[in-house]
Design a protein around this motif. Sequence first.
Motif, PDB file in Angstrom:
ATOM      1  N   LEU A   1     -15.315  59.536 -17.840  1.00  0.00           N
ATOM      2  CA  LEU A   1     -16.682  58.934 -18.432  1.00  0.00           C
ATOM      3  C   LEU A   1     -17.329  59.574 -19.891  1.00  0.00           C
ATOM      4  O   LEU A   1     -17.507  60.747 -19.770  1.00  0.00           O
ATOM      5  CB  LEU A   1     -17.259  58.826 -17.688  1.00  0.00           C
ATOM      6  N   GLN A   2     -16.790  58.622 -20.921  1.00  0.00           N
ATOM      7  CA  GLN A   2     -17.550  59.301 -22.172  1.00  0.00           C
ATOM      8  C   GLN A   2     -19.141  58.723 -22.513  1.00  0.00           C
ATOM      9  O   GLN A   2     -19.821  59.499 -23.648  1.00  0.00           O
ATOM     10  CB  GLN A   2     -16.642  59.339 -23.185  1.00  0.00           C
ATOM     11  N   THR A   3     -19.302  58.127 -22.265  1.00  0.00           N
ATOM     12  CA  THR A   3     -20.587  57.013 -22.405  1.00  0.00           C
ATOM     13  C   THR A   3     -21.626  58.588 -21.776  1.00  0.00           C
ATOM     14  O   THR A   3     -22.349  59.042 -20.979  1.00  0.00           O
ATOM     15  CB  THR A   3     -21.440  56.026 -21.352  1.00  0.00           C
ATOM     16  N   LYS A   4     -23.182  58.146 -22.978  1.00  0.00           N
ATOM     17  CA  LYS A   4     -23.788  59.592 -22.885  1.00  0.00           C
ATOM     18  C   LYS A   4     -25.014  58.754 -21.564  1.00  0.00           C
ATOM     19  O   LYS A   4     -25.385  57.371 -22.062  1.00  0.00           O
ATOM     20  CB  LYS A   4     -24.512  59.462 -24.049  1.00  0.00           C
ATOM     21  N   LEU A   5     -24.888  59.127 -20.754  1.00  0.00           N
ATOM     22  CA  LEU A   5     -25.909  58.420 -19.460  1.00  0.00           C
ATOM     23  C   LEU A   5     -26.882  59.355 -19.805  1.00  0.00           C
ATOM     24  O   LEU A   5     -28.126  58.111 -18.986  1.00  0.00           O
ATOM     25  CB  LEU A   5     -24.673  58.841 -18.309  1.00  0.00           C
ATOM     26  N   THR A   6     -27.881  60.062 -19.901  1.00  0.00           N
ATOM     27  CA  THR A   6     -28.716  60.944 -19.487  1.00  0.00           C
ATOM     28  C   THR A   6     -29.655  59.860 -19.699  1.00  0.00           C
ATOM     29  O   THR A   6     -30.931  59.735 -19.405  1.00  0.00           O
ATOM     30  CB  THR A   6     -29.039  62.357 -20.069  1.00  0.00           C
ATOM     31  N   ASN A   7     -30.092  59.048 -21.370  1.00  0.00           N
ATOM     32  CA  ASN A   7     -31.652  58.312 -21.247  1.00  0.00           C
ATOM     33  C   ASN A   7     -31.219  57.081 -21.120  1.00  0.00           C
ATOM     34  O   ASN A   7     -32.293  55.780 -21.971  1.00  0.00           O
ATOM     35  CB  ASN A   7     -31.967  58.607 -23.256  1.00  0.00           C
ATOM     36  N   ARG A   8     -30.473  56.872 -20.648  1.00  0.00           N
ATOM     37  CA  ARG A   8     -29.132  55.629 -20.658  1.00  0.00           C
ATOM     38  C   ARG A   8     -30.497  54.653 -19.231  1.00  0.00           C
ATOM     39  O   ARG A   8     -30.056  55.642 -17.790  1.00  0.00           O
ATOM     40  CB  ARG A   8     -28.198  55.029 -21.003  1.00  0.00           C
ATOM     41  N   SER A   9     -30.662  53.377 -18.955  1.00  0.00           N
ATOM     42  CA  SER A   9     -30.494  52.594 -17.647  1.00  0.00           C
ATOM     43  C   SER A   9     -29.425  52.295 -17.202  1.00  0.00           C
ATOM     44  O   SER A   9     -28.813  51.748 -17.800  1.00  0.00           O
ATOM     45  CB  SER A   9     -32.046  51.351 -18.229  1.00  0.00           C
TER      46      SER A   9
END
Lengths: 469, 254
Positions: B133-141
Amino acid sequence: MKTTGIALSLKEKLENNFSENKELIFKNSTNFINEIRTKAFESFKLMGFPTIKQENWRYTNLENALSKDYHQQFQPQGNTVDIEKVFHCEVHHLDTYTVTQLNNWYAEKHIPLCHLPNGVIIGSLAKAIEAHPDIVEKHFGRYADFEKSGITALNTAFAQDGVFIFVPDNVEINKPIQIINIIDSNDDLLVQPRNLIILGKNSKLTLVHCDHTIKHKSSFINTVSEIFMDEGSSMDHYKLQNKDDRSAMITNTSFHLEANSNLTTNTIVLNGGLIRNNLNIKLNGKGSHADLNGLYLVSGTQHVDNNTFVDHASPDTTSNELYKGVVDQNARAIFSGKILVRRHSQRTQAIQTNRNLLLTDEAIVNSKPHLEIYADDVKCGHGATVGQLDPDELFYLRARGISEENARMLLMYAFADEIVTKISVPALRERICSLVSKRLKGELSICDQCVLHCNDNEIPSFEIDMSKV
Amino acid sequence: MLKIKNLKVSINNKKIINGLNLEVNAGEIHAIMGPNGTGKSTLASVIAGREIFEVTEGSIIYQGKNLLEMSPEVRSREGIFLGFQYPVEIPGVSITNFMKTAINEHRKYKGLEPLTATMFLALMEEKKKMVDLQTKLTNRSVNEGFSGGEKKKNEIFQMAMLEPTLAILDETDSGLDIDALRVVANGVNKLRRKDNAFIVITHYQRLLDYIVPDFVHVLFEGRIVKSGKKELALELEERGYDWIKQEVEAQSLL
């Protein structure tokens, strides 16, 4: 008819108070201000307190709040209270200039009016009237219209003290100024703070305005704040309300914006028995802009009424309004927002949104978005929603092992977060973030704000009851 | 591990599942196929504990315990995972906060201390890599503004984080391009162990090229009408469902 009789009697009592204490009320003011006072008193006599027969007050009935036998203080009550000991605000670590009002009186008695080297003046309005009548008279009574509102008239007639801030042209105040308004009395008290804030051209100010109660006697607060923003100035304004359930509070805040000025105002209601916030914003100069954000969290039998009015009085002005509320148990929240676009105010852009989360069948929300547009080249929109927690979202969270209670918390918090994230002072955002989450968990008490007196009194409890959802 | 006996389920008095039997053992992958509207997603939801469905008859026993008596959150903590067909967008709830709350509730249930922030972030990174999973997750809802593929990958990521004993993937392959499909399948294959099991609900044989099932079941009119090995999926791909419908009708005439 009985209750009307009582309301009338408070009105009569106030009229008598005015006549009997005229000397005290008038003695520290200039003739100019006393003339306004006299006019305002006549206005109040004519209009009296607002009643539910007035469209603007349809949902907020003041009868109960007005039925008590309130005392008024016409001069500061001795020097018995050491403000530093009475009240300790946790937002202190937020490195602010703090100015404190106690029962409406400016409380820093040693330096009633502080002149900073850059020309900034912060202090008591009473002293400012004395020391700088030229500045005060130019603005006093000009933005808060006492001819149309009985309560503004009442405040204007009696107004004696409050906070005065003057920021000269081209000065940016780097630290936020925090006004703390404390009510501490052994009597049921009527207090009427009067604040005047003047921003010069291209100046900048962050103002945090907090209202708290210490002793749990009934109080009726009727505040009027007038804020003038000259060309190119910008202001970040926060109003934090954490009052006990026995207090009734009416705030009237009138902003006047000249060309290219920029205002962000945030109203955060964490607790309060009866709160009515009248927020009036006049976009008087080209290119002026206002962001209005609001968050109200109410439970028990609390009543919060946010009444906003944005007057696009000049072309090329913009406003963006978002108010959100979580309403639990038997509480009631009212949002009434009006946007007026005048005939010549072409190229106005205005958005107004109100969203509510109702947690019980008994909770009530009245939402009344309202646009009045007389110009033809405008872009305006409004919307209101009232809803419950989304069962699909709840299930999704629970299906990952999160308890129902925590799932509700997460969703309520997420709902409120949209407003909290708009707070641009990081320390304040963090603080409000934690207050909001405590409030939603039912863990917030008045004691979170002040450390001393709360513990000897019976604290009213207010919890969001998760089981009722 | 999972024993479903004579399960009957209704919603608003409409029968959807009508006497379903299924047994899943540790180490197995079961594929459930079937035409639209035959109760596949309902079965998945009922196992996960969705309350809008009413179980009118039958039982679901999971690791010797009565699953139907458990709340959705307890089922999750007991090791059941549902990969949603339509993952919900939850604005304002960050994935980090969401997963941290979930993991720590799982740990509390098992009598373990909550993870520290550092340990948690390390775990997130490890699992992100695992499911590619390459999506940056930290700041996403949670799922907010995610593409269809990202949402499904996010489901697999959550599965990797929670390490379930029994995972049900409800049409996780629908709407995925071939690359995303491979990512999802790789995730499942990496998580596959001797002591866990998967139920994969799908319309298409192509997912089963990547996730090789031990058993294939055909769900029709709320019952499993045919079971077989992985070859059954190929046959269905080739012949469609009509011959099964005919078989069922013929049986009912007898």
